[in-house]
Design a protein around this motif. Structure first.
Motif, mmCIF file in Angstrom:
data_model
loop_
_atom_site.group_PDB
_atom_site.id
_atom_site.type_symbol
_atom_site.label_atom_id
_atom_site.label_comp_id
_atom_site.label_asym_id
_atom_site.label_seq_id
_atom_site.Cartn_x
_atom_site.Cartn_y
_atom_site.Cartn_z
ATOM 1 N N ASP A 55 44.782 25.707 33.476
ATOM 2 C CA ASP A 55 43.434 26.241 33.274
ATOM 3 C C ASP A 55 42.941 26.983 34.514
ATOM 4 N N SER A 56 43.224 26.438 35.710
ATOM 5 C CA SER A 56 42.731 27.069 36.938
ATOM 6 C C SER A 56 43.381 28.421 37.177
ATOM 7 N N GLY A 58 44.484 30.339 34.573
ATOM 8 C CA GLY A 58 44.345 31.150 33.374
ATOM 9 C C GLY A 58 45.654 31.330 32.634
#
Length: 253
Positions: A55-56, A58
């Motif tokens: 998530d960090s 992308g």
């Protein structure tokens, strides 16, 4: 930078180049590998929150898993049930720097000769920049040499170093080894990581090395690090298999 639970953020500072031909999972893997080699991610560092890492950055979770699988396959990180994913212990990390072929030949009472084919400065491509832990496009020195014994070529040696690290002189490199030159400049070659393989010789390589096109060449890629874990140089070499072999001493865990 550290995460909320005090664990170093393993991807802090990573900027993915989505226009690069290097796959995203390989960019992540190379960043983590450089962090492990430099000591920024010491042994035991937890890397098990793959969802948060993906998530960090992308990224999709499958892409992040590919990066982690690559590092597991190289022995740089370990996965254990109940302990999660962690950076491997020192046994899995870069080993002491092996001798250069020049040193090995001299120790065997042979007299190697070296011809410098080129010594140039220019911008690093993305892969070389990542290996040397410098920004893409940074100036690097490229030195290509032909090494022979008794008039018979045994290897074509190609090395990359950061510009400004030390002064290289083509004449000096024809009479001594690169590692000796680096050490004489006060740089400690503390550890190295290398990969050895084999492949057929191209027509150009066969002509340079005095062998047959398609003949077997041993390949060796090696990155050396100083005592702080900073990459010093990266080498990519080919050896005539009939004239060279690699000898290693191994310790059992």
């Amino acid at each position: 930078m550290r995460t909320g639970d005090g664990v170093p953020d393993p991807v802090a500072g990573l900027r993915l180049d989505r226009s690069s031909p290097v796959p995203l999972h390989r960019q992540v893997a190379q960043w983590l590998e450089a962090g492990i080699a430099s000591g920024r991610l010491p042994p035991g560092t937890r890397l098990d929150n793959e969802v948060a890492l993906a998530d960090s950055l992308g990224l999709s979770r499958p892409t992040l898993r590919q990066a982690m699988r690559y590092l597991v396959d190289k022995g740089l990180i370990v996965r254990r049930r109940g302990a999660g994913t962690r950076v491997g212990q020192p046994l899995d990390l870069p080993a002491p720097v092996p001798d250069s072929s020049y040193d090995e030949l001299r120790r065997a009472h042979q007299e190697p000769t070296t011809r410098v084919l080129s010594l140039t400065a220019g911008p690093a491509d993305a892969a070389t920049a990542r290996t040397l832990a410098v920004p893409a496009g940074s100036a690097v020195l490229t030195v290509e040499r032909l090494r022979a014994v008794d008039g018979a070529p045994i290897a074509r040696l190609t090395n990359w170093l950061r510009v400004g690290l030390l002064d290289l002189d083509a004449g000096e490199l024809e009479h001594t080894g690169l590692y000796a030159t680096i050490r004489d400049a006060g740089i400690d070659l503390h550890a190295a990581r290398q990969v050895i393989g084999a492949r057929p010789a191209t027509a150009a390589e066969a002509e340079l090395l005095g062998t047959e096109p398609g003949g077997i060449l041993l390949t060796m890629e090696r990155t050396t690090y100083d005592q702080h874990g900073t990459p010093v140089e990266h080498g990519r070499h080919v050896y005539v298999a009939a004239r060279w072999s690699f000898e290693m001493s191994l310790l059992t865990p």
